[in-house]
Every structure is written in C-alpha cells, then in structure tokens.
Motif scaffolding. Sequence first.
Motif, PDB file in Angstrom:
ATOM      1  N   LYS A   1      39.708 124.659  39.891  1.00  0.00           N
ATOM      2  CA  LYS A   1      38.746 125.075  38.855  1.00  0.00           C
ATOM      3  C   LYS A   1      39.130 124.556  37.471  1.00  0.00           C
ATOM      4  CE  LYS A   1      40.815 129.593  38.179  1.00  0.00           C
ATOM      5  NZ  LYS A   1      40.692 130.997  38.486  1.00  0.00           N
ATOM      6  N   ASN A   2      40.414 124.231  37.264  1.00  0.00           N
ATOM      7  CA  ASN A   2      40.849 123.683  35.978  1.00  0.00           C
ATOM      8  C   ASN A   2      40.298 122.290  35.727  1.00  0.00           C
ATOM      9  OD1 ASN A   2      42.362 125.900  35.273  1.00  0.00           O
ATOM     10  ND2 ASN A   2      44.216 125.117  36.250  1.00  0.00           N
ATOM     11  N   TRP A   3      39.845 121.598  36.780  1.00  0.00           N
ATOM     12  CA  TRP A   3      39.456 120.197  36.649  1.00  0.00           C
ATOM     13  C   TRP A   3      37.995 119.978  37.002  1.00  0.00           C
ATOM     14  CZ3 TRP A   3      43.455 119.331  34.084  1.00  0.00           C
ATOM     15  CH2 TRP A   3      44.699 119.779  34.477  1.00  0.00           C
ATOM     16  N   LEU A   4      37.240 121.026  37.337  1.00  0.00           N
ATOM     17  CA  LEU A   4      35.852 120.849  37.762  1.00  0.00           C
ATOM     18  C   LEU A   4      34.927 120.722  36.566  1.00  0.00           C
ATOM     19  CD1 LEU A   4      35.620 123.370  40.724  1.00  0.00           C
ATOM     20  CD2 LEU A   4      35.804 120.886  40.817  1.00  0.00           C
ATOM     21  N   LYS A   5      34.167 119.627  36.545  1.00  0.00           N
ATOM     22  CA  LYS A   5      33.181 119.378  35.508  1.00  0.00           C
ATOM     23  C   LYS A   5      31.848 119.142  36.205  1.00  0.00           C
ATOM     24  CE  LYS A   5      32.677 115.641  32.669  1.00  0.00           C
ATOM     25  NZ  LYS A   5      33.195 114.510  31.939  1.00  0.00           N
ATOM     26  N   ASP A   6      30.758 119.589  35.607  1.00  0.00           N
ATOM     27  CA  ASP A   6      29.438 119.419  36.215  1.00  0.00           C
ATOM     28  C   ASP A   6      29.235 117.981  36.680  1.00  0.00           C
ATOM     29  OD1 ASP A   6      29.197 121.980  35.394  1.00  0.00           O
ATOM     30  OD2 ASP A   6      27.587 121.633  33.955  1.00  0.00           O
ATOM     31  N   GLN A   7      28.645 117.830  37.844  1.00  0.00           N
ATOM     32  CA  GLN A   7      28.274 116.530  38.429  1.00  0.00           C
ATOM     33  C   GLN A   7      29.439 115.789  39.073  1.00  0.00           C
ATOM     34  OE1 GLN A   7      24.917 116.094  38.379  1.00  0.00           O
ATOM     35  NE2 GLN A   7      24.827 117.925  37.154  1.00  0.00           N
ATOM     36  N   ASP A   8      30.691 116.265  38.936  1.00  0.00           N
ATOM     37  CA  ASP A   8      31.817 115.584  39.585  1.00  0.00           C
ATOM     38  C   ASP A   8      31.731 115.772  41.094  1.00  0.00           C
ATOM     39  OD1 ASP A   8      32.899 114.572  37.327  1.00  0.00           O
ATOM     40  OD2 ASP A   8      34.602 115.958  37.224  1.00  0.00           O
ATOM     41  N   VAL A   9      32.149 114.751  41.839  1.00  0.00           N
ATOM     42  CA  VAL A   9      32.138 114.829  43.299  1.00  0.00           C
ATOM     43  C   VAL A   9      33.528 115.240  43.780  1.00  0.00           C
ATOM     44  CG1 VAL A   9      31.836 113.529  45.439  1.00  0.00           C
ATOM     45  CG2 VAL A   9      30.317 113.118  43.497  1.00  0.00           C
ATOM     46  N   CYS A  10      33.581 116.318  44.571  1.00  0.00           N
ATOM     47  CA  CYS A  10      34.825 116.863  45.100  1.00  0.00           C
ATOM     48  C   CYS A  10      34.793 116.787  46.623  1.00  0.00           C
ATOM     49  CB  CYS A  10      34.986 118.326  44.717  1.00  0.00           C
ATOM     50  SG  CYS A  10      34.772 118.670  42.984  1.00  0.00           S
ATOM     51  N   ILE A  11      35.951 116.989  47.231  1.00  0.00           N
ATOM     52  CA  ILE A  11      36.012 117.116  48.681  1.00  0.00           C
ATOM     53  C   ILE A  11      36.102 118.604  48.996  1.00  0.00           C
ATOM     54  CG2 ILE A  11      37.350 116.625  50.757  1.00  0.00           C
ATOM     55  CD1 ILE A  11      38.341 114.089  49.317  1.00  0.00           C
TER      56      ILE A  11
END
Length: 189
Positions: free
Chosen positions: A104-114
């Motif tokens: 959650k410290n690195w999540l920014k809107d529109q970023d693609v995560c696994i």
Amino acid sequence: MATYSTSEFRGGLKIMLDGDPYSIVENEFVKPGKGQAFNRVRIRNLKTGRVIDKTFKSGETVEAADVVDVNMQYLYTDGEFWHFMVPDTFEQYAAVEASVAEAKNWLKDQDVCIVTLWNNQPLTVTPPNFVELTIVETDPGVRGDTATGGTKPAKLETGAVVKVPLFIEQGEVLRIDTRTGEYVSRVSK
C-alpha cells in the motif's frame, strides 16, 4: 484435482497443506546411506507469510494450490478495501488490508500490480518493482550537495517516507525501488 509428487518439487511451486496455500521456497532432495530418501522443503504460507520447514517422504504427493497471479490495475481504496481491476475483462476485486500489506506504500492510481488469487479471492498484492511518486513534504533542498553528501526524509504522495539526497526538493518526482523501499533517481518530466 491436480497433485504434485515430491520429484516435481521446485522453488515457486504452489501447494496445499492443512487447508492453506503454500509456496515452496527451497527444496532439497536427501538420500541417506540407510533408509528411505526424502525431500527437505522450506515453504511459505501465502496467507500469513510465515516460513516453515517440512519433510516429505520420496514419492509422496500433495495437492496443488488453486493460486494464480493476475496483472491488475490499482483503482482506489475506500479505507477498508483496496480495489483492483483486470484491464482485459474489467472484472474488479477488493483486497483487505492484510492482503495489501506493505504494497500500500507504493500503490498509485492506474499502476499495474500482480495480484495473487486463491479461490478467486485476492491473497497477496505485489507492486511493480519501480514506481514514480511525487514528494509532498521534505526539507528545502541544499544547492551544491552531491548524491553522496547525506540524506533526509521525504514524504511521498502515497504516505510512504523514504530517505533522499539533500539536493532533492518538494514537488519533484522520484523513482523508487519497491523491493527495498529506496530512492533510485529523480524523474524529469
């Protein structure tokens, strides 16, 4: 239901044990001079993150875990859930805080995560290896200082705090390595 024999064990294989999904971290085949051969395995519980050691007799089988990794786009958080969407199907998933954990410290809107799904529920969220985030708060920059001159804390738009060189100023965009949580470079836009 798929099963794996101990001869198929390798790092990263997902198995079920006592009703929980596990991922094999290390596998060592041991053939003692006397007695039956066995596999000494280090496994990680995907729900809790705890790592344990376990021994399997050679030829033993275990159930395969129904775990899949899916690339999803981070949408938003409502404080209780973090919402993700599969870009191809627009199917949405809501992950609880325990699943998101440090990501959650690195999540920014529109970023693609696994997002790792188990029984169609988000189990863990892995952010991209590198993210670009804006500094919202830090001490004023000092001219003339080089990258090796020292560090200061900087608060990013996601709320994370990282150490940055003294010449970095508020409002700049930084490239951050999410695996270590360290500053990599400035991003010029």
